[in-house]
Design an enzyme around this catalytic site. Structure first.
Site, PDB file in Angstrom:
ATOM      1  CE  LYS A 132       9.972 -14.390   1.936  1.00  0.00           C
ATOM      2  NZ  LYS A 132      11.261 -14.173   2.563  1.00  0.00           N
ATOM      3  CG  ASN A 133       2.007  -8.572  -2.787  1.00  0.00           C
ATOM      4  OD1 ASN A 133       1.070  -8.233  -2.097  1.00  0.00           O
ATOM      5  ND2 ASN A 133       2.323  -7.957  -3.902  1.00  0.00           N
TER       6      ASN A 133
END
Length: 186
Positions: free
Chosen positions: A57-58
């Protein structure tokens, strides 16, 4: 600070990214070094895949992947435009799209609400104009979880960016939706 672009600084960006994968400047500088050195972009895709697996989720790592895919696409186009082998170019571009879709599908299987994964998938299918199979993909995901809002959103995105909600498509989607409502009437 010296703007050194070498194998040494490429490795330093790897070390820095391991310490802080959310630092945009690291990824930006890494791309500059890769470009300067003419590094193997496929190897970079493999590397960034491993980083994304640990940092799903970066935004920064997904953006880096997008930039590298754009560069791979350009390499393919440049290589085949000069030779006129459009059939080979299309094959290599299709392979690249398939690779990206498989990778994103794997990440979405791990977390169906991975916004960055969905965003990357939508960028891939839109940029390469490869929407085929996407409605079937959303159906598979909905079979696993009818409440998968991301799959519903993706379905809407695909139709909106291809046929639009007109005539037989609209009728088909209403029928599809009514069939799915029965699975979760509450």
């Amino acid at each position: 600070a010296s703007n050194e672009r070498s194998l040494r600084t490429l490795e330093l960006t790897r070390d820095c990214a391991a310490l802080n994968p959310s630092n945009y400047t690291i990824w930006y500088f890494r791309r500059l070094v890769i470009q300067e050195l003419g590094s193997d972009l496929r190897a970079e895709l493999d590397y960034i895949k491993s980083v994304i697996v640990d940092n799903a989720k970066n935004y920064q790592v997904w953006h880096h992947r997008k930039c590298i895919v754009e560069n791979v696409k350009q390499q393919i186009v440049d290589k085949h435009s000069a030779s006129g082998h459009t059939d080979l170019m299309e094959k290599e571009l299709s392979d690249l799209v398939d690779e990206e879709k498989r990778f994103v599908a794997l990440m979405i299987r791990q977390d169906s609400k991975n916004y960055h994964g969905w965003q990357h998938r939508q960028w891939v299918i839109n940029d390469f104009k490869r929407f085929e199979g996407e409605l079937e993909y959303t159906s598979e995901l909905m079979d696993d979880d009818i409440r998968n809002n991301s799959a519903w959103n993706h379905r809407y995105y695909v139709i909106f960016n291809t046929t639009g909600f007109v005539g037989p498509v609209l009728e088909s989607e209403i029928k599809f939706t009514l069939e799915k409502i029965v699975l979760a009437p509450n």
